[in-house]
Scaffold this active site. Structure first.
Site, short mmCIF file in Angstrom:
data_model
loop_
_atom_site.label_atom_id
_atom_site.label_comp_id
_atom_site.label_asym_id
_atom_site.label_seq_id
_atom_site.Cartn_x
_atom_site.Cartn_y
_atom_site.Cartn_z
N GLU A 262 0.80 -1.23 0.00
CA GLU A 262 0.00 0.00 0.00
C GLU A 262 0.83 1.28 0.00
OE1 GLU A 262 0.41 -2.26 2.42
OE2 GLU A 262 0.35 -1.39 4.42
N HIS A 286 -8.03 -4.09 -1.11
CA HIS A 286 -7.28 -4.15 0.14
C HIS A 286 -6.24 -3.02 0.24
CE1 HIS A 286 -5.27 -6.31 3.52
NE2 HIS A 286 -4.20 -5.74 3.01
N GLU A 287 -5.44 -2.88 -0.80
CA GLU A 287 -4.39 -1.84 -0.76
C GLU A 287 -5.00 -0.44 -0.72
OE1 GLU A 287 -1.86 -3.25 0.11
OE2 GLU A 287 -2.20 -5.24 -0.73
N HIS A 290 -6.12 0.44 2.72
CA HIS A 290 -5.03 0.89 3.59
C HIS A 290 -4.85 2.41 3.55
CE1 HIS A 290 -2.94 -2.49 5.38
NE2 HIS A 290 -2.82 -3.15 4.24
N GLU A 309 -3.50 -4.44 9.57
CA GLU A 309 -4.01 -5.42 8.59
C GLU A 309 -5.42 -5.94 8.91
OE1 GLU A 309 -2.87 -5.79 5.76
OE2 GLU A 309 -0.78 -5.13 5.93
N ASP A 366 9.45 -10.46 10.05
CA ASP A 366 9.15 -11.27 8.86
C ASP A 366 8.88 -12.73 9.24
OD1 ASP A 366 9.26 -9.24 6.91
OD2 ASP A 366 11.46 -9.34 6.87
N TYR A 374 -4.24 -10.52 10.13
CA TYR A 374 -5.21 -10.18 9.10
C TYR A 374 -6.59 -10.72 9.46
CZ TYR A 374 -1.44 -9.08 5.73
OH TYR A 374 -0.36 -8.53 5.08
#
Ligand code: BES
Ligand code: ZN
Length: 592
Positions: A262, A286-287, A290, A309, A366, A374
């Site tokens: 995003e 979705h993006e 954001h 998220e 990560d 999410y």
């Protein structure tokens, strides 16, 4: 010393940078960025200033007008990198650092011409989330700090630079170089800094939206995302005026490790979304979402990532419902349910990574990444929505975004705000179980629809011999087929694979969600006719969402395990560093 973000050396007793001025030269031969950054603080201060850096070569540090100042790099930490401590003399309002990025900079992927569609020019793109901005520029690399920025990027003539910012002009410099200038007037966290350089063209989709891609794919991209203006307007109807001026998108080469990112004013997208039938535009929803949930109000650190998220998944499905109706939204929730179950299984032995409020000291963000923030997060938001009713909840969301716009908040701040605006709602939905307990609460909302129930019953009846009729097969939309495949037993026979491929023509699908779901089933069945297609996909695509299940399924049989290793050896030089790490961890879980 006050370090509040476990993933940054940022010290909240020190001032926050307000703006950043970047000047970067892009050196494709050396695979380095070289240039300088000025951090502006907007007021005078003095004393130590701690910045994040990883793999950077620091050349000079000075206060403009005053000259060089003392600095030192701390010991390298594998996750955080090195603290860069400057000793700032009194009266300082800005510091300037000249530096070079390292060859292993995780934020940057340098592509050879062969890895692009056009095969003629190199390509560079960045991916700073979660904590890779520090491999691209020394800064306070924590979302607790937001900065406006301006940038000048010097690239080889013939290539175009785009950033997560507005373009403010470009000019030929002579000597085969071209400079592009950008400005991002609104304050953003460092993880939203983004740059891409390549042979790029664009198509306007509306007065405020445009798509960029290589010339070979730009027409397909413009067709696939033609509906974006409608999507922006639907989102504005929910969340208020779009706050970032332009909404442009860049379709990257296939090694891009995510589905979408995003980056404000320039969403980055994987080319695997170009299905040819607009069936994967939920990633754009979705993006785009954001732009409000995340870019406007984000998490103070990765320990509160769900605020970013979870809210965005909820918002994405809210937009989807307006665009395509309740049944389409229910399918979205069903896909999410599958992702959630897979992640809960992956973290079976690490239940602390299944909480929404995480404790990540010493943990690489990560490695903690999964669908849990999410989908568990989105379910908590949906539970609150059901508890107080849709209208009241939407009013609440707008108040929430007004109260916290352009800030970065913690779970505690969120809960305090809910307690104030929606008293008793947190207790009523048992928010504590989502936030601080592993797994899913038994009371989590369910999302059903008639078509979804039919698909689920068919898939679950597979072993008992249930099969979809010809009529059903031809009527299913891509999302329905995807959910059907996701709900089939994980271990199919070779005869099952033959049946599925014949009926649904799976091998030739252009929708990667369907294709990869199918190839994952086929790999787990040791189904040889699928091997060439699996190889092709793994050699082309670096999206981690696809690599993890495919390599995982291949790892289950001796013959396919061998195949996985062989493919990885050939494919890994083309993968992004993040993707390479994910595949290595999957392969290590199944020794040869
Ligand atoms: N911001 C994320 C991508 C991300 C997360 C990058 C964490 C680095 C660290 C982006 O918004 C995202 O969630 N993308 C998803 C698509 C979505 C529809 C769930 C993806 O890439 O698959
Ligand atoms: Zn997201």
């Amino acid at each position: 010393m006050l370090r509040q973000d476990p993933h940054s050396y940022y010290d909240s007793a020190q001032p926050k940078a307000r703006r950043m001025r970047l000047k970067l030269g892009v050196d494709f031969a050396a695979k380095r960025l070289e240039g300088d950054v000025v951090l502006e603080f907007g007021k005078a201060f003095s004393g130590p200033l701690d910045l994040d850096s990883k793999g950077l070569e620091i050349l000079t540090v000075q206060v403009p007008g005053l000259g060089p100042i003392p600095w030192e790099l701390g010991d390298p930490d594998t996750i955080l990198g090195q603290r860069l401590r400057l000793q700032v003399p009194s009266g300082t309002q800005e510091v300037a650092i000249t530096y070079r990025t390292g060859p292993e900079a995780m934020a940057l992927q340098w592509l050879e011409p062969e890895q692009t569609e056009g095969k003629s020019s190199p390509y560079l793109f960045s991916q700073c989330q979660q904590i890779h901005a520090r491999t691209m520029v020394p800064c306070q690399d924590t979302p607790m700090v937001r900065m406006a920025y301006q940038a000048e990027v010097n690239v080889p003539e013939g290539l175009t630079a785009v950033m997560s910012a507005g373009p403010v002009g470009d000019e030929a410099l002579g000597g085969g170089r071209h400079v592009y200038r950008f400005s991002m007037p609104q304050p953003i966290p460092s993880y939203l800094l983004a740059l891409a350089v390549g042979r790029l063209e664009s198509r306007d989709l509306s007065p405020r939206a445009r798509v960029w891609a290589e010339p070979e794919t730009v027409a397909a991209a413009a067709w696939e995302f033609a509906g974006v203006e409608d999507m922006i307007q639907k989102a504005e109807g929910l969340f208020g005026a779009y706050p970032w001026d332009r909404y442009d998108m860049l379709v990257l080469p296939p090694s891009f490790p995510y589905g979408g990112m995003e980056n404000p004013r320039m969403t980055f997208l994987t080319p695997t979304l170009l299905a040819g039938d607009r069936s994967l535009v939920d990633v754009v929803a979705h993006e785009l979402a954001h732009s409000w949930t995340g870019n406007l109000v984000t998490n103070a650190s990765m320990e509160h990532f769900w605020l970013n998220e979870g809210f965005t998944v909820w918002a994405e499905r809210r937009i989807l419902r307006i665009l395509h109706g309740d049944d389409a939204a229910a399918l979205g929730w069903a896909m999410g349910q599958k992702a959630l179950e897979d992640s809960l299984e992956r973290f079976e032995k690490e239940p602390h990574l299944t909480l929404l409020r995480m404790h990540l000291e010493g943990i690489d963000p990560d490695d903690a990444f999964s669908s849990i923030p999410y989908e568990k997060g989105a379910r908590l938001v949906a539970a609150l929505e059901r508890e107080v009713g849709e209208d009241r909840f939407l009013r609440f969301i707008r108040e929430y975004m007004d109260a916290f716009r352009f800030t970065s908040i913690t779970t505690e701040q969120f809960c305090a705000f809910v307690d104030e605006k929606l008293p008793d709602a947190l207790a009523a939905v048992n928010a504590h179980a989502y936030l601080d307990e592993p797994g899913m609460p038994a009371t989590a909302p369910e999302f059903r629809s008639l078509p979804l129930d039919t698909i689920t019953a068919l898939a679950e009846g597979w072993a008992a011999g249930k099969r979809p009729s010809e009529a059903q097969i031809s009527a299913w939309k891509p999302a329905e087929l995807q959910v059907y495949l996701q709900r089939l037993p994980r271990q199919l026979t070779q005869a099952d694979c033959v049946w599925l491929d014949e009926r649904f023509q799976l091998m030739g699908r252009g929708n990667y969600e369907i294709l990869v779901e199918w190839l994952t089933l086929a790999a787990a069945a040791d189904y040889e006719p699928a091997f060439p297609r699996i190889r092709e996909v793994l050699l082309r695509v670096g999206r981690m969402k696809y690599l993890r299940p495919l390599y995982g399924a291949l790892s289950q049989h001796a013959r396919t395990r061998q195949l996985a290793r062989e493919i990885f050896a050939a494919a890994s030089p083309g993968y992004h560093g993040l993707s390479r790490r994910v595949v290595q961890s999957v392969l290590e879980a199944y020794p040869a």
